[in-house]
Design a protein around this motif. Structure first.
Motif, PDB file in Angstrom:
ATOM      1  N   ASN A  72       1.007  -1.233  -0.026  1.00  8.86           N
ATOM      2  CA  ASN A  72       0.054   0.046   0.107  1.00  8.86           C
ATOM      3  C   ASN A  72       0.895   1.293   0.042  1.00  8.86           C
ATOM      4  OD1 ASN A  72      -2.279  -1.453   2.317  1.00  8.86           O
ATOM      5  ND2 ASN A  72      -2.371  -1.372   0.281  1.00  8.86           N
ATOM      6  N   ASN A  73       1.955   1.308   0.935  1.00  9.09           N
ATOM      7  CA  ASN A  73       2.522   2.443   1.219  1.00  9.09           C
ATOM      8  C   ASN A  73       3.505   2.644  -0.257  1.00  9.09           C
ATOM      9  OD1 ASN A  73       2.523   3.784   3.895  1.00  9.09           O
ATOM     10  ND2 ASN A  73       2.286   1.800   4.348  1.00  9.09           N
ATOM     11  N   ALA A  74       4.075   1.552  -0.799  1.00 12.15           N
ATOM     12  CA  ALA A  74       4.856   1.788  -1.881  1.00 12.15           C
ATOM     13  C   ALA A  74       3.946   2.348  -2.969  1.00 12.15           C
ATOM     14  CB  ALA A  74       5.621   0.590  -2.124  1.00 12.15           C
ATOM     15  N   ASP A  75       3.114   1.872  -3.180  1.00 11.25           N
ATOM     16  CA  ASP A  75       2.093   2.197  -4.341  1.00 11.25           C
ATOM     17  C   ASP A  75       1.597   3.756  -4.049  1.00 11.25           C
ATOM     18  OD1 ASP A  75       1.835  -0.060  -5.325  1.00 11.25           O
ATOM     19  OD2 ASP A  75       0.054  -0.892  -4.533  1.00 11.25           O
ATOM     20  N   TYR A  76       1.620   4.131  -3.087  1.00 10.11           N
ATOM     21  CA  TYR A  76       0.861   5.290  -2.585  1.00 10.11           C
ATOM     22  C   TYR A  76       1.920   6.275  -2.686  1.00 10.11           C
ATOM     23  CZ  TYR A  76      -0.274   9.544   0.374  1.00 10.11           C
ATOM     24  OH  TYR A  76      -0.414  10.736   0.912  1.00 10.11           O
ATOM     25  N   PHE A  77       3.295   6.166  -2.396  1.00  9.83           N
ATOM     26  CA  PHE A  77       4.467   7.124  -2.577  1.00  9.83           C
ATOM     27  C   PHE A  77       4.790   7.180  -3.767  1.00  9.83           C
ATOM     28  CE2 PHE A  77       4.453   7.014   2.206  1.00  9.83           C
ATOM     29  CZ  PHE A  77       4.613   8.149   2.491  1.00  9.83           C
ATOM     30  N   ALA A  78       4.653   6.175  -4.735  1.00 10.03           N
ATOM     31  CA  ALA A  78       4.850   6.063  -6.151  1.00 10.03           C
ATOM     32  C   ALA A  78       3.931   7.032  -6.957  1.00 10.03           C
ATOM     33  CB  ALA A  78       4.616   4.750  -6.539  1.00 10.03           C
ATOM     34  N   ARG A  79       2.636   6.970  -6.400  1.00 11.94           N
ATOM     35  CA  ARG A  79       1.479   7.580  -7.143  1.00 11.94           C
ATOM     36  C   ARG A  79       1.516   9.129  -6.646  1.00 11.94           C
ATOM     37  NH1 ARG A  79      -2.585   4.385  -5.114  1.00 11.94           N
ATOM     38  NH2 ARG A  79      -2.899   5.976  -3.498  1.00 11.94           N
ATOM     39  N   GLU A  80       1.526   9.398  -5.777  1.00 12.86           N
ATOM     40  CA  GLU A  80       1.163  10.662  -5.113  1.00 12.86           C
ATOM     41  C   GLU A  80       2.519  11.870  -5.217  1.00 12.86           C
ATOM     42  OE1 GLU A  80      -1.993  11.430  -4.260  1.00 12.86           O
ATOM     43  OE2 GLU A  80      -2.674   9.614  -4.316  1.00 12.86           O
ATOM     44  N   ALA A  81       2.344  12.893  -5.931  1.00 11.34           N
ATOM     45  CA  ALA A  81       3.126  13.957  -5.512  1.00 11.34           C
ATOM     46  C   ALA A  81       2.825  14.760  -4.171  1.00 11.34           C
ATOM     47  CB  ALA A  81       3.269  14.883  -6.681  1.00 11.34           C
ATOM     48  N   LEU A  82       3.636  14.586  -3.155  1.00 16.15           N
ATOM     49  CA  LEU A  82       2.951  14.961  -1.869  1.00 16.15           C
ATOM     50  C   LEU A  82       3.111  16.436  -1.532  1.00 16.15           C
ATOM     51  CD1 LEU A  82       4.179  12.061   0.358  1.00 16.15           C
ATOM     52  CD2 LEU A  82       1.709  12.420  -0.594  1.00 16.15           C
ATOM     53  N   GLY A  83       3.954  17.007  -2.252  1.00 14.87           N
ATOM     54  CA  GLY A  83       4.012  18.383  -1.975  1.00 14.87           C
ATOM     55  C   GLY A  83       4.953  18.884  -0.897  1.00 14.87           C
ATOM     56  N   ALA A  84       4.656  18.061   0.162  1.00 17.41           N
ATOM     57  CA  ALA A  84       5.244  18.318   1.401  1.00 17.41           C
ATOM     58  C   ALA A  84       6.474  17.075   1.544  1.00 17.41           C
ATOM     59  CB  ALA A  84       4.303  18.383   2.734  1.00 17.41           C
ATOM     60  N   PRO A  85       7.751  17.307   2.115  1.00 15.31           N
ATOM     61  CA  PRO A  85       8.772  16.516   1.997  1.00 15.31           C
ATOM     62  C   PRO A  85       8.160  14.918   3.056  1.00 15.31           C
ATOM     63  CG  PRO A  85       9.436  18.124   3.280  1.00 15.31           C
ATOM     64  CD  PRO A  85       8.170  18.458   2.640  1.00 15.31           C
ATOM     65  N   ALA A  86       7.814  13.815   2.307  1.00 15.14           N
ATOM     66  CA  ALA A  86       7.733  12.682   3.458  1.00 15.14           C
ATOM     67  C   ALA A  86       7.971  11.421   2.370  1.00 15.14           C
ATOM     68  CB  ALA A  86       6.061  12.562   3.911  1.00 15.14           C
ATOM     69  N   SER A  87       8.618  10.505   2.899  1.00 17.25           N
ATOM     70  CA  SER A  87       9.189   9.206   2.092  1.00 17.25           C
ATOM     71  C   SER A  87       9.933   8.396   3.141  1.00 17.25           C
ATOM     72  CB  SER A  87       9.675   9.629   0.979  1.00 17.25           C
ATOM     73  OG  SER A  87      10.790  10.626   1.028  1.00 17.25           O
ATOM     74  N   ALA A  88      10.290   7.168   2.748  1.00 10.91           N
ATOM     75  CA  ALA A  88      11.102   6.413   3.584  1.00 10.91           C
ATOM     76  C   ALA A  88      11.726   5.378   2.272  1.00 10.91           C
ATOM     77  CB  ALA A  88      10.495   5.734   4.438  1.00 10.91           C
ATOM     78  N   HIS A  89      12.782   4.827   2.891  1.00 12.41           N
ATOM     79  CA  HIS A  89      13.562   4.056   1.819  1.00 12.41           C
ATOM     80  C   HIS A  89      12.742   2.453   1.826  1.00 12.41           C
ATOM     81  CE1 HIS A  89      16.968   6.658   2.979  1.00 12.41           C
ATOM     82  NE2 HIS A  89      16.894   6.371   1.412  1.00 12.41           N
ATOM     83  N   TYR A  90      12.275   2.208   2.796  1.00 15.91           N
ATOM     84  CA  TYR A  90      11.760   0.795   2.795  1.00 15.91           C
ATOM     85  C   TYR A  90      10.449   0.807   3.758  1.00 15.91           C
ATOM     86  CZ  TYR A  90      16.265  -0.840   0.942  1.00 15.91           C
ATOM     87  OH  TYR A  90      17.124  -1.051   0.585  1.00 15.91           O
ATOM     88  N   PHE A  91       9.622  -0.101   3.304  1.00 14.26           N
ATOM     89  CA  PHE A  91       8.319  -0.387   4.136  1.00 14.26           C
ATOM     90  C   PHE A  91       8.470  -2.105   4.577  1.00 14.26           C
ATOM     91  CE2 PHE A  91       7.527   3.358   1.915  1.00 14.26           C
ATOM     92  CZ  PHE A  91       6.848   4.299   3.132  1.00 14.26           C
TER      93      PHE A  91
END
Ligand SMILES: [Zn+2]
Length: 235
Positions: free
Chosen positions: A37-56
């Motif tokens: 879910n998280n990998a899909d979400y962070f691939a799809r969305e340009a969040l505008g505010a900095p948020a991400s991680a290397h691994y889930f």
């Protein structure tokens, strides 16, 4: 360990990672999510505010999102508790909350321990450079590891374990077990010898599997009839 990859949306992560000096442990604080879910979400969305991680990480899978060559925005803050650990010199690992509420399932913790041990070996990161997000910025993350320092201590202890020592695995569902054990344990669950909890989960330690399957074979595949067989023996 097996890792799946779905590259994070380019707008959610930064430039080149200088060096890997630290590994920072998080939880997603998002009830019922999975690594995928998280990998899909962070691939799809340009969040505008900095948020991400290397691994889930969840109880079944590990997904890579931001490549470790680059900076993930996982532990940035205005004010830091830690003198040195920053986004630019650390790997961020998020534990997902596949169950109900904000609890991290034990199987997810165990998988994270195994995976972080691999990262420690790969990037030469010592145990005291594996931190909670809380230790870096004071953020309440991972919540259960802040509320219960004993859980964090157990996590660190598991990280420190000998390399060849396997973390004790607990099976919550029969299909998670190796194929050779599934038939035996399916019958034991169906006949009620192994109880399910209210979530439909069982709690079987890996070390139990072999002796039980062996016993099942001795009884000709009728282990659930064992109490009756024993009675007949007494006649
Ligand atoms: Zn965090």
């Amino acid at each position: 360990m097996e890792i799946q990859t779905k590259l994070c949306n380019r707008s959610n992560y930064g430039g080149k990672l200088k060096e890997v000096l630290y590994i920072v442990i998080h939880y997603t604080s998002n009830e019922g999510d999975t690594a995928k879910n998280n990998a899909d979400y962070f691939a799809r969305e340009a969040l505008g505010a900095p948020a991400s991680a290397h691994y889930f990480v969840d109880e079944k899978e590990i997904w890579s999102s931001v490549p470790v060559t680059h900076i993930a925005y996982h532990c940035g803050a205005k004010v830091y508790v830690h003198p040195e650990c920053r986004n630019s010199n650390s790997i961020g690992v998020e534990m997902c909350l596949t169950g109900k509420g904000m609890a991290i399932r034990q199987a997810t913790i165990d998988r994270t321990v195994q995976f972080v041990r691999e990262l420690m070996a790969q990037y030469n990161v010592p145990l005291d450079h594996v931190l909670r997000h809380y230790d870096v910025t004071g953020k309440y993350c991972p919540g259960p590891f802040v509320d219960h320092p004993s859980m964090w201590q157990a996590f660190q202890k598991a990280l420190a374990g000998e390399q060849e020592e396997e973390v004790m695995k607990v099976y919550k569902y029969v299909p998670e077990m190796p194929k050779w054990a599934q038939d035996t344990f399916t019958r034991l669950v169906q006949s009620g010898y192994i109880a399910k909890d209210e979530k439909g989960e069982i709690d079987v330690q890996e070390s139990t599997l072999q002796p039980v399957v062996y016993l099942d074979r001795l009884t000709g595949g009728k282990i659930e009839k064992l109490p009756e067989l024993m009675k007949d023996l007494g006649k």
